[in-house]
Design an enzyme around this catalytic site. Sequence first.
Site, PDB file in Angstrom:
ATOM      1  N   THR A   1       0.818  -1.217   0.000  1.00  0.00           N
ATOM      2  CA  THR A   1       0.000   0.000   0.000  1.00  0.00           C
ATOM      3  C   THR A   1       0.851   1.266   0.000  1.00  0.00           C
ATOM      4  OG1 THR A   1      -1.810  -1.088   1.150  1.00  0.00           O
ATOM      5  CG2 THR A   1      -1.689   1.292   1.393  1.00  0.00           C
TER       6      THR A   1
ATOM      7  N   ASP B   1      -0.032  -7.100   4.434  1.00  0.00           N
ATOM      8  CA  ASP B   1      -0.791  -8.352   4.520  1.00  0.00           C
ATOM      9  C   ASP B   1       0.085  -9.558   4.848  1.00  0.00           C
ATOM     10  OD1 ASP B   1      -3.167  -7.098   4.104  1.00  0.00           O
ATOM     11  OD2 ASP B   1      -3.308  -7.576   1.962  1.00  0.00           O
TER      12      ASP B   1
HETATM   13  N1  ASP Z   1      -2.685  -5.560   0.217  1.00  0.00           N
HETATM   14  C1  ASP Z   1      -1.605  -4.689   0.687  1.00  0.00           C
HETATM   15  C2  ASP Z   1      -0.323  -5.499   0.699  1.00  0.00           C
HETATM   16  O1  ASP Z   1      -0.126  -6.272   1.579  1.00  0.00           O
HETATM   17  C3  ASP Z   1      -1.929  -4.168   2.031  1.00  0.00           C
HETATM   18  C4  ASP Z   1      -0.914  -3.232   2.624  1.00  0.00           C
HETATM   19  O2  ASP Z   1       0.168  -3.004   2.156  1.00  0.00           O
HETATM   20  O3  ASP Z   1      -1.242  -2.637   3.664  1.00  0.00           O
HETATM   21  O4  ASP Z   1       0.477  -5.380  -0.196  1.00  0.00           O
END
Ligand code: ASP
Length: 337
Positions: free
Chosen positions: A14, A91
Amino acid sequence: MRNKHIALIYTGGTVGMIKTEQGYAPMPDFAAALSALLGDRDDRLPRYTLHEYAAPIDSSNATPRDWQQVGRDIAARYHDYDGFVVLHGTDTMAYTAAALSFMLQGLRKPVILTGSQIPLSAARSDAPQNLITALQLAASDAIREVAIYFNQRLLRGNRATKVSIERLQAFDSPNYPWLGEACIEVKLNHAALLPCADRERFELPEYGNCMVLPLRFVPGLPLQAVRAMLDLKPQAVILACYGAGNAPDRDPALLDMLAQAAASGTVLAACSQSPHGRVTIGAYAAGAGMTAAGVIGAGDMTFEAAFAKLHHLLARGLAVDDVKREFLRDLSGELTA
Ligand code: ASP
């Protein structure tokens, strides 16, 4: 600080995403956004060199081979830098951190993973604080392990787990004290940090050739599902048990299946679905049969650490008995003896 040089490895997550019509996706020029943030900072920040992965990923796409790539990239640059910051999605950050702790044993420099809940490009992003403090921590002489820094907390990487989807406080380490806290001053918990190792003992085997499967017990779990899983002949299965390491024992067929799998060389390890505390198989009668079936307990390891550790031990090509013996041993601070 300016005499320290940190490798900043950007893998995705993210932190470097922007909103698109399909949802969040990696932004095209992360390096520019980063230098806008860090460009003319004062001398309380170390120098950094960005190593940007050609195709940054959402960490939910990560596989053991991605852990391996990060481990090998750090090992290849180990002598060129004073510390490492790995920007990673939240994640599966705890899995990568745990795997790195097994690959980079005896580490004598900081490896700090961080990311953010809100992209760097968005208002109210938590990325600047996480990133700037992670860079400072990576310049510390006192940290000699893989850690996650996130929203004021420094956590041992192989003890950490993602605890919140929405809160900026996304991680905790339920079975181990925080390694530090970033308040007005950054305070390290020196008693909790790993002591300095005599030498690095990096192990970088080929990951991704073995099957480690999770089996989460739920009330009324159909035994055909367990059978189907064991028929795949995985090298290891992590049983996510209830409480202290309990599993249904009214139907002997389940224990028979587990015993057969163990006898044919599948490593069976029990974790708990409860994040806090340690597994003691046999504390309750419902669970005692598991020891006889050949299941070993993961103690107070997180699920993520147990999963990465099994991958690591199997990738090393150890025999089943050696995998079990090493699994029960504390290799990198992941397990309380
Ligand atoms: N889906 C994202 C990831 O793990 C969530 C994040 O970075 O907070 O890459």
